[in-house]
Design a protein around this motif. Structure first.
Motif, PDB file in Angstrom:
ATOM      1  N   LYS A  51     -43.629 -76.622  13.906  1.00 52.39           N
ATOM      2  CA  LYS A  51     -44.163 -75.930  12.746  1.00 52.39           C
ATOM      3  C   LYS A  51     -43.568 -76.533  11.462  1.00 52.39           C
ATOM      4  O   LYS A  51     -42.357 -76.690  11.339  1.00 52.39           O
ATOM      5  CB  LYS A  51     -43.840 -74.444  12.822  1.00 52.39           C
ATOM      6  N   ARG A  77     -49.227 -75.426  11.380  1.00 44.38           N
ATOM      7  CA  ARG A  77     -48.813 -74.043  11.190  1.00 44.38           C
ATOM      8  C   ARG A  77     -48.572 -73.316  12.510  1.00 44.38           C
ATOM      9  O   ARG A  77     -48.026 -72.209  12.510  1.00 44.38           O
ATOM     10  CB  ARG A  77     -49.892 -73.283  10.391  1.00 44.38           C
ATOM     11  N   SER A  87     -52.798 -76.474   7.621  1.00 46.71           N
ATOM     12  CA  SER A  87     -53.139 -76.176   6.215  1.00 46.71           C
ATOM     13  C   SER A  87     -53.137 -77.470   5.425  1.00 46.71           C
ATOM     14  O   SER A  87     -52.421 -78.412   5.763  1.00 46.71           O
ATOM     15  CB  SER A  87     -52.132 -75.185   5.619  1.00 46.71           C
TER      16      SER A  87
END
Length: 465
Positions: A51, A77, A87
């Motif tokens: 992440k 994400r 994103s």
């Protein structure tokens, strides 16, 4: 059809849409599940990322006969139900405008208008509300919902039409189309022995092609052979009897007796001549001369009687010999006639074809009606099928049919030419026809060049509507 995904269903910051988009990362293209101006959901993502990891990517927007690619940077994400969420990192104003306009064109159904999208790409970058996520107004939501309902009704209508057509097809195939398995017949020629006897030789082999008038097998007629043997034995017996008749001892004995009597008669004549001279010279008495003369007369009578009897006996023997010779000649003619009748008979093919099966081997005893060889004739076959009585009521003479032959993987046209068991058996009675639970149907191919192996199974479709 595109679907707008609301935020309350997912942990996202804006609406996402499932318009087609390909995302290329490290030379590998992935399909986007859905996307928005803030991020992308990628399905079947196979790379290991933590992440917050950032990757360079290229997003391709598909349009009719063209596509537009933009370079972006994505931040991982996390995973949600197998969908990798990314994103956009510092997405440029021009790229935002392109993505937003692509969404609007997709919602309005104008993706083929590439000129508008090109004008967006080439326009100068200015500060606009495009930086914000796409927010649909109530009017746009109502328009989108109306379009969704219209398309849904169209899909439902097409589905109902498909079901109706499917049911109509099933109804037609079950009520107005008959499908059965048939049998190719009519091309077998059964060649019988035509006489009682023993198979002495078979000149052909199974599956061999034989022209017309080819020797197939030989049959030795046991009855004629036996008759020939009897006639030959009679002839030999007559010939032996003739030889004995010609050498008959009685005939020879008669000839010897005649010679003896002739000598005796000659002797008596000489004695008579001598006695006559002596009597004339008065050397002997009349009594002695008379005695010698009586002996001469007796010898002449005996000689004449025996000669006559011998002559009759010889004549009778000669007549018997001629009768026996005639009987022998008749027996010889009878022998020749039996041989010509065919004590050893060869059977030949009356038509060209292929040897389908040999029923009897050499040494086997057969009667006239026994089938020795089955010949597959080089002719167009017919097809026989059996139909339930309810289906038989739907067909008539001349009804067309389609026939599929698995042997050569071919389809042929055919017509019904006969209905009933009498189509293959002329001896069938009305009672036989009425007692059957099924009806026999005979079909003929329209193509005269059709040739099939004997007893081939075929698939038959009959149109009754």
């Amino acid at each position: 059809m595109s679907i707008i995904t609301s935020e309350f269903n997912y942990q996202r910051n804006s609406h996402r849409i499932d318009l087609p988009m390909l995302v290329e990362i490290d030379g590998h293209a992935y399909k986007a599940k859905d996307w928005s101006l803030l991020g992308i959901g990628i399905q079947d993502f196979d790379k290991e990322l933590e992440k917050g990891d950032k990757v360079a990517a290229r997003c391709s927007l598909n349009m009719p006969e063209s596509s537009i690619s933009i370079k972006v940077e994505l931040e991982f994400r996390g995973l949600n139900n197998g969908i990798a969420g990314f994103s956009f990192v510092n997405l440029g104003l021009k790229h935002r405008r392109v993505l937003r306009h692509y969404m609007e064109m997709a919602i309005e159904g104008k993706l083929d208008n590439i000129e508008d999208l090109v004008s967006i790409v080439t326009a100068p970058a200015v500060e606009t509300p495009i930086e914000e996520a796409l927010t649909l107004s109530d009017l746009e939501t109502e328009s989108l919902s109306h379009q969704f309902k219209s398309r849904s009704y169209l899909v439902i209508g097409l589905g109902i039409l498909f079901v109706v057509i499917l049911l109509a097809t099933i109804f037609y195939n079950t009520m107005y189309r008959i499908q059965v398995t048939g049998l190719a017949v009519g091309n077998l020629e059964r060649i019988t022995a035509n006489t009682a006897g023993v198979i002495t030789r078979v000149y052909v082999k199974e599956d061999a092609f034989v022209p017309k008038n080819t020797k197939l097998f030989s049959v030795q007629n046991v009855a004629l052979v036996k008759e020939l043997s009897i006639v030959k034995a009679k002839r030999q017996e007559k010939e032996k009897f003739l030889k004995n008749l010609q050498d008959d001892a009685n005939v020879n004995m008669g000839a010897k007796l005649l010679r003896s009597l002739r000598l005796q008669y000659n002797q008596r004549i000489k004695e008579y001549e001598d006695a006559k001279k002596l009597f004339e010279q008065r050397i002997i008495s009349f009594k002695d001369f008379n005695y010698i003369e009586n002996q001469l007369q007796q010898s002449r009578v005996n000689h004449a009687r025996e000669y006559k009897a011998a002559e009759v006996a010889v004549k009778k023997r000669l007549e018997d010999i001629e009768i026996i010779k005639a009987e022998i000649a008749g027996l010889k003619k009878q022998e020749s006639a039996i041989k010509r009748a065919g004590a050893m008979r060869q059977v030949r093919s009356s038509i060209a074809g292929r040897i389908y099966r040999i029923e009897y081997e050499p040494g086997a005893y057969v009667v006239p009606n026994d089938v020795v060889i089955i010949l597959d004739k080089d002719v167009k076959p017919a097809v026989l099928i059996r139909l339930r009585d309810s289906d038989a009521l739907k067909v008539r003479l001349g009804t067309e049919a389609n026939i599929y032959v698995p042997f050569n993987d071919q389809n042929y046209k055919a017509k019904i030419v006969a209905v009933g068991y009498s189509s293959i058996n002329s001896d069938a009675t009305v009672t036989m026809e009425a007692s059957l639970n099924e009806t026999l149907i005979k079909l003929e191919f329209e193509d005269d060049t059709v040739r099939l192996p004997a007893n081939s199974r075929v698939k038959v479709w009959i149109r009754t509507f």
